[in-house]
Scaffold this motif. Structure first.
Motif, PDB file in Angstrom:
ATOM      1  N   ASP A 187       0.835  -1.205   0.000  1.00 50.39           N
ATOM      2  CA  ASP A 187       0.000   0.000   0.000  1.00 50.39           C
ATOM      3  C   ASP A 187       0.871   1.256   0.000  1.00 50.39           C
ATOM      4  OD1 ASP A 187      -2.278  -1.546   0.000  1.00 50.39           O
ATOM      5  OD2 ASP A 187      -2.489  -1.540   2.187  1.00 50.39           O
ATOM      6  N   GLU A 188       1.904   1.261   0.832  1.00 54.29           N
ATOM      7  CA  GLU A 188       2.772   2.434   0.906  1.00 54.29           C
ATOM      8  C   GLU A 188       3.577   2.614  -0.381  1.00 54.29           C
ATOM      9  OE1 GLU A 188       5.142   1.895   4.368  1.00 54.29           O
ATOM     10  OE2 GLU A 188       3.549   2.505   5.768  1.00 54.29           O
ATOM     11  N   TYR A 189       4.060   1.517  -0.985  1.00 51.98           N
ATOM     12  CA  TYR A 189       4.843   1.603  -2.209  1.00 51.98           C
ATOM     13  C   TYR A 189       3.983   2.109  -3.371  1.00 51.98           C
ATOM     14  CZ  TYR A 189       8.460   0.410  -5.592  1.00 51.98           C
ATOM     15  OH  TYR A 189       9.419   0.480  -6.564  1.00 51.98           O
ATOM     16  N   ALA A 190       2.732   1.662  -3.420  1.00 50.30           N
ATOM     17  CA  ALA A 190       1.830   2.125  -4.478  1.00 50.30           C
ATOM     18  C   ALA A 190       1.569   3.621  -4.353  1.00 50.30           C
ATOM     19  CB  ALA A 190       0.514   1.343  -4.405  1.00 50.30           C
ATOM     20  N   LYS A 191       1.367   4.087  -3.145  1.00 53.14           N
ATOM     21  CA  LYS A 191       1.104   5.509  -2.923  1.00 53.14           C
ATOM     22  C   LYS A 191       2.352   6.342  -3.188  1.00 53.14           C
ATOM     23  CE  LYS A 191      -0.753   8.673   0.573  1.00 53.14           C
ATOM     24  NZ  LYS A 191      -1.266   8.791   1.960  1.00 53.14           N
ATOM     25  N   LEU A 192       3.517   5.833  -2.800  1.00 53.23           N
ATOM     26  CA  LEU A 192       4.763   6.566  -2.967  1.00 53.23           C
ATOM     27  C   LEU A 192       5.135   6.742  -4.434  1.00 53.23           C
ATOM     28  CD1 LEU A 192       7.237   7.832  -1.497  1.00 53.23           C
ATOM     29  CD2 LEU A 192       8.316   5.585  -1.614  1.00 53.23           C
ATOM     30  N   ASN A 193       4.888   5.731  -5.264  1.00 54.48           N
ATOM     31  CA  ASN A 193       5.298   5.762  -6.672  1.00 54.48           C
ATOM     32  C   ASN A 193       4.144   6.040  -7.628  1.00 54.48           C
ATOM     33  OD1 ASN A 193       8.313   4.687  -6.790  1.00 54.48           O
ATOM     34  ND2 ASN A 193       7.228   3.505  -5.231  1.00 54.48           N
ATOM     35  N   ASP A 194       2.971   6.351  -7.089  1.00 51.90           N
ATOM     36  CA  ASP A 194       1.806   6.707  -7.897  1.00 51.90           C
ATOM     37  C   ASP A 194       1.465   5.599  -8.904  1.00 51.90           C
ATOM     38  OD1 ASP A 194      -0.316   8.271  -8.674  1.00 51.90           O
ATOM     39  OD2 ASP A 194       0.840   9.386 -10.166  1.00 51.90           O
ATOM     40  N   VAL A 195       1.425   4.359  -8.415  1.00 51.07           N
ATOM     41  CA  VAL A 195       1.010   3.227  -9.235  1.00 51.07           C
ATOM     42  C   VAL A 195      -0.096   2.484  -8.489  1.00 51.07           C
ATOM     43  CG1 VAL A 195       3.259   2.942 -10.332  1.00 51.07           C
ATOM     44  CG2 VAL A 195       2.763   1.699  -8.232  1.00 51.07           C
ATOM     45  N   ARG A 196      -0.794   1.617  -9.218  1.00 45.39           N
ATOM     46  CA  ARG A 196      -1.842   0.815  -8.605  1.00 45.39           C
ATOM     47  C   ARG A 196      -1.341  -0.612  -8.409  1.00 45.39           C
ATOM     48  NH1 ARG A 196      -7.572  -0.509 -11.420  1.00 45.39           N
ATOM     49  NH2 ARG A 196      -6.156  -1.755 -12.699  1.00 45.39           N
ATOM     50  N   ILE A 197      -1.413  -1.097  -7.178  1.00 47.02           N
ATOM     51  CA  ILE A 197      -0.995  -2.462  -6.872  1.00 47.02           C
ATOM     52  C   ILE A 197      -2.207  -3.224  -6.349  1.00 47.02           C
ATOM     53  CG2 ILE A 197       0.512  -3.941  -5.489  1.00 47.02           C
ATOM     54  CD1 ILE A 197       2.543  -1.735  -5.402  1.00 47.02           C
ATOM     55  N   THR A 198      -2.597  -4.221  -7.104  1.00 44.43           N
ATOM     56  CA  THR A 198      -3.714  -5.084  -6.702  1.00 44.43           C
ATOM     57  C   THR A 198      -3.144  -6.409  -6.207  1.00 44.43           C
ATOM     58  OG1 THR A 198      -5.080  -4.085  -8.427  1.00 44.43           O
ATOM     59  CG2 THR A 198      -5.867  -6.138  -7.451  1.00 44.43           C
ATOM     60  N   TYR A 199      -3.446  -6.762  -4.964  1.00 42.22           N
ATOM     61  CA  TYR A 199      -2.891  -8.009  -4.430  1.00 42.22           C
ATOM     62  C   TYR A 199      -4.004  -8.923  -3.923  1.00 42.22           C
ATOM     63  CZ  TYR A 199      -3.195  -5.149  -0.149  1.00 42.22           C
ATOM     64  OH  TYR A 199      -3.622  -4.323   0.860  1.00 42.22           O
ATOM     65  N   HIS A 200      -3.746 -10.225  -4.096  1.00 42.26           N
ATOM     66  CA  HIS A 200      -4.671 -11.258  -3.633  1.00 42.26           C
ATOM     67  C   HIS A 200      -3.843 -12.298  -2.876  1.00 42.26           C
ATOM     68  CE1 HIS A 200      -8.229 -13.766  -3.530  1.00 42.26           C
ATOM     69  NE2 HIS A 200      -7.552 -14.779  -4.066  1.00 42.26           N
ATOM     70  N   ILE A 201      -3.963 -12.293  -1.549  1.00 40.27           N
ATOM     71  CA  ILE A 201      -3.142 -13.151  -0.689  1.00 40.27           C
ATOM     72  C   ILE A 201      -4.058 -14.115   0.059  1.00 40.27           C
ATOM     73  CG2 ILE A 201      -1.464 -13.191   1.192  1.00 40.27           C
ATOM     74  CD1 ILE A 201      -0.718 -10.320   0.445  1.00 40.27           C
ATOM     75  N   THR A 202      -3.779 -15.409  -0.091  1.00 42.70           N
ATOM     76  CA  THR A 202      -4.578 -16.431   0.584  1.00 42.70           C
ATOM     77  C   THR A 202      -3.646 -17.414   1.282  1.00 42.70           C
ATOM     78  OG1 THR A 202      -4.613 -17.787  -1.442  1.00 42.70           O
ATOM     79  CG2 THR A 202      -6.448 -16.275  -1.093  1.00 42.70           C
ATOM     80  N   GLY A 203      -4.175 -18.059   2.333  1.00 40.37           N
ATOM     81  CA  GLY A 203      -3.417 -19.078   3.046  1.00 40.37           C
ATOM     82  C   GLY A 203      -3.029 -18.632   4.444  1.00 40.37           C
ATOM     83  N   ASP A 204      -2.454 -19.549   5.191  1.00 41.95           N
ATOM     84  CA  ASP A 204      -2.059 -19.338   6.578  1.00 41.95           C
ATOM     85  C   ASP A 204      -0.543 -19.169   6.639  1.00 41.95           C
ATOM     86  OD1 ASP A 204      -1.712 -19.249   9.273  1.00 41.95           O
ATOM     87  OD2 ASP A 204      -2.522 -21.254   9.686  1.00 41.95           O
ATOM     88  N   GLU A 205      -0.074 -18.051   7.143  1.00 41.51           N
ATOM     89  CA  GLU A 205       1.368 -17.799   7.174  1.00 41.51           C
ATOM     90  C   GLU A 205       2.098 -18.721   8.143  1.00 41.51           C
ATOM     91  OE1 GLU A 205       2.809 -14.443  10.136  1.00 41.51           O
ATOM     92  OE2 GLU A 205       1.463 -13.602   8.640  1.00 41.51           O
ATOM     93  N   SER A 206       1.406 -19.370   9.055  1.00 42.86           N
ATOM     94  CA  SER A 206       2.052 -20.305   9.975  1.00 42.86           C
ATOM     95  C   SER A 206       2.533 -21.571   9.251  1.00 42.86           C
ATOM     96  CB  SER A 206       1.090 -20.694  11.100  1.00 42.86           C
ATOM     97  OG  SER A 206      -0.049 -21.373  10.588  1.00 42.86           O
ATOM     98  N   LEU A 207       2.095 -21.758   8.014  1.00 42.45           N
ATOM     99  CA  LEU A 207       2.515 -22.926   7.244  1.00 42.45           C
ATOM    100  C   LEU A 207       3.956 -22.798   6.746  1.00 42.45           C
ATOM    101  CD1 LEU A 207      -0.697 -23.465   5.079  1.00 42.45           C
ATOM    102  CD2 LEU A 207      -0.001 -24.793   7.086  1.00 42.45           C
ATOM    103  N   ILE A 208       4.492 -21.589   6.693  1.00 41.05           N
ATOM    104  CA  ILE A 208       5.836 -21.388   6.133  1.00 41.05           C
ATOM    105  C   ILE A 208       6.783 -20.915   7.223  1.00 41.05           C
ATOM    106  CG2 ILE A 208       4.978 -20.909   3.826  1.00 41.05           C
ATOM    107  CD1 ILE A 208       5.323 -17.954   4.353  1.00 41.05           C
ATOM    108  N   GLU A 209       8.075 -21.172   7.010  1.00 36.52           N
ATOM    109  CA  GLU A 209       9.096 -20.811   7.977  1.00 36.52           C
ATOM    110  C   GLU A 209       9.420 -19.325   7.886  1.00 36.52           C
ATOM    111  OE1 GLU A 209      12.166 -23.458   6.669  1.00 36.52           O
ATOM    112  OE2 GLU A 209      11.681 -24.943   8.213  1.00 36.52           O
ATOM    113  N   ASN A 210      10.080 -18.817   8.922  1.00 35.39           N
ATOM    114  CA  ASN A 210      10.434 -17.395   8.961  1.00 35.39           C
ATOM    115  C   ASN A 210      11.409 -17.028   7.843  1.00 35.39           C
ATOM    116  OD1 ASN A 210       8.830 -16.774  11.190  1.00 35.39           O
ATOM    117  ND2 ASN A 210      10.431 -17.406  12.641  1.00 35.39           N
TER     118      ASN A 210
END
Length: 570
Positions: A441-464
């Motif tokens: 969100d911050e990068y899109a606002k800073l560079n005046d571009v549109r970023i559409t994101y679709h994130i699904t799943g549980d982050e506990s499934l992956i390692e740090n």
């Protein structure tokens, strides 16, 4: 015929030269004077034809001689004197001062006016006119020399004016030739300067582009906190930005127990040479020239609160480092940047340790202030209950047990509450996804571009480690799409599954050529960095697109955390 063709090629090849005009006068005057001489009644036709042919042959020979020795003054004077004497003698059998060849005889004088000194030119004219006049006066036996000169005054006047015009024209052309030579030299200098400026601008653009990519990469390296990778990237950047054949970066802690070195040549030999000269090198503040393994290097020592480092690039001479702008400036910049990044990595480690200690102290205080006090009270109550268990009634004993049970439950709740406050997983929070969405969100606002994101799943499934890697890849991909792709829209899809993680990033920028994709290891450190990160997790990295139609990055990484659990269960 061959001589005629050569003369013709000379006229065509160099139409603006003084020789062209002189040769044109020679051959035109030869044709006209020969024509009128042959028509005249003075001598038999065969004799006149022989004279004309002889003059034609001599004209070709003289033309070739003048062309060859145009810049040899001594030989040119000899040819002019010889031709002047020869043409003067020619006037005897062809009619003297009344001969049509009297005008052709001006050719050596014109040559002298065009290519020799004015003194020699006017001396030749004086000799020609004097010998001609003397011959004519003796042949015709005129009683009054004044009358004779008056009758031929037009001839003298034409000869003098023609020679004067030829001299003026020669002076003018000589001055113009000098100006033209100066202009040509200036033009060559300007072309050379323009070429240097073009090359300089190209180098500057390449260096600036690389520095921008390097800065973005340094951000990722700082988050990874790897001094070893930092030394490798700085060394590669030294070679690219300074265009040197060899470079190195040696980094060690303050007691020199742990050290890292990255070099484009033999790292072991360079590290040994550095350690031998370390006492001399580490005291220097400014960049300097030093020999390492019999090679000259432009060296800079960096110092931080926890490390000392030495950067070097190979040079050919001591003056190269001081006089070459595109060696000195990028080298100084990379030295300063590496110093900042090393200090940042060190400070981040210190801060992490401090945060860990602070968190440990907070947990200890919280458990001490609440849980440990209750546990101590429970233990004391149990001892007291044991001592008076035989003197109290059954109802009182049951009441005491009820009280201890309530206190124990309360203590368990407080301990559980402390654990839940420390664990984001227990609270159902997802800090990685929250941080990622905030960045997008911050990068899109800073560079005046549109970023559409679709994130699904549980982050506990992956390692740090994988979370950090995905964050770095997304930062790099978005940066490339905006900086290089000039896009206005980015679409991101991140899927966290049980067995794998997939990431797809598309943009509507200028696209990427197939050659760039093929030579990704040579073209850009950004794509190379993403590819190496995915490879370190045994994943698959692919990039595609066409010029003017955007770029798409596809990444698939297996979920090692689930695989490890399955392996343990098996």
């Amino acid at each position: 015929m061959q001589e005629v063709n050569r003369f013709y090629r000379l006229l065509i090849k160099n139409p603006s030269s003084k020789l062209r005009l002189v040769f044109l006068y020679r051959y035109i005057s030869l044709l006209l004077t020969s024509f009128f001489y042959i028509l005249g009644p003075q001598s038999p036709f065969i004799f006149k034809a022989g004279v004309a042919v002889s003059l034609g042959i001599s004209a070709l020979i003289l033309t070739d001689l003048y062309r060859k020795y145009e810049h040899n003054t001594t030989i040119l004077k000899s040819i002019v004197i010889t031709e002047t004497i020869g043409l003067t003698l020619l006037l005897i059998p062809t009619g003297g001062i009344s001969s049509p060849f009297i005008w052709y005889a001006l050719n050596p004088v014109l040559i002298a006016a065009s290519f020799l000194t004015p003194l020699f030119c006017w001396t030749s004219l004086t000799f020609y006119l004097g010998s001609t006049t003397l011959f004519a006066y003796n042949v015709f036996r005129t009683n009054d020399i004044g009358i004779f000169l008056q009758e031929k005054s037009y001839f003298y006047l034409v000869c003098i004016l023609t020679t004067l015009l030829a001299s003026l024209y020669a002076s003018l052309t000589k001055e113009l030739d000098s100006k033209a030579s100066q202009l040509k030299i200036k033009q060559e200098e300007l072309l050379a300067v323009n070429k240097e400026i073009t090359e300089t601008n190209q180098k500057y653009s390449e260096t600036l582009e690389h520095v921008m990519s390097l800065y973005h990469l340094m951000e990722n390296l700082a988050s990874e906190k790897s001094p070893e990778k930092l030394t490798n990237e700085i060394t590669n950047s030294l070679v690219k930005c300074t265009q040197s054949d060899e470079a190195f970066f040696w980094l060690a802690d303050l007691d020199y127990k742990n050290s890292y070195i990255a070099s484009t040549s033999n790292s072991t030999e360079i590290e040994m040479a550095i350690k031998e000269k370390l006492n001399k090198l580490k005291g220097k503040r400014e960049a300097f020239v030093s020999k390492i393994n019999k090679e000259l290097f432009w060296i800079k020592v960096i110092r931080t609160s926890g490390n000392v480092g030495i950067l070097g690039v190979k040079i050919s001479s001591s003056s190269e480092a001081k006089n070459t702008f595109f060696l000195n400036r990028p080298f100084e910049f990379l030295a300063d940047l590496s110093e900042i990044m090393v200090e940042r990595i060190h400070m981040d480690n210190v801060m992490n340790q401090m945060l860990l200690i602070e968190e440990q102290n907070r947990i200890a205080n919280e458990i001490h202030d609440s849980v440990s006090q209750r546990l101590f009270g429970i233990v004391c109550s149990l001892h007291s209950l044991q001592a008076k268990s035989e003197t109290i009634t059954k109802e009182e004993l049951h009441a005491e047990y009820q009280f201890l049970s309530q206190s124990t439950n309360t203590t368990i709740k407080e301990l559980r509450s402390a654990i839940y406050r420390l664990s984001t997983v227990k609270k159902g929070e997802e800090p990685f996804l929250v941080r990622l969405k905030k960045y997008l969100d911050e990068y899109a606002k800073l560079n005046d571009v549109r970023i559409t994101y679709h994130i699904t799943g549980d982050e506990s499934l992956i390692e740090n480690d994988l979370k950090q890697a995905l964050y770095r890849i997304i930062c790099e991909a978005c940066g490339n799409a905006v900086r290089h792709g000039k896009c206005g829209d980015i679409q991101l899809k991140l899927t966290l599954l049980n067995n794998k993680t997939t990431l797809v990033i598309q943009d509507n920028g200028i696209g990427i050529s197939s050659n760039y994709v093929t030579d990704v290891e040579e073209k850009g450190i950004g794509l190379l960095n993403m590819k190496s990160i995915v490879k370190s997790f045994a994943g698959i990295f692919s990039i595609g697109g066409k010029s003017g139609m955007g770029t798409e990055i596809d990444i698939e990484i297996p979920n090692k955390k689930i695989q490890n659990k399955q392996g343990v269960a098996g």
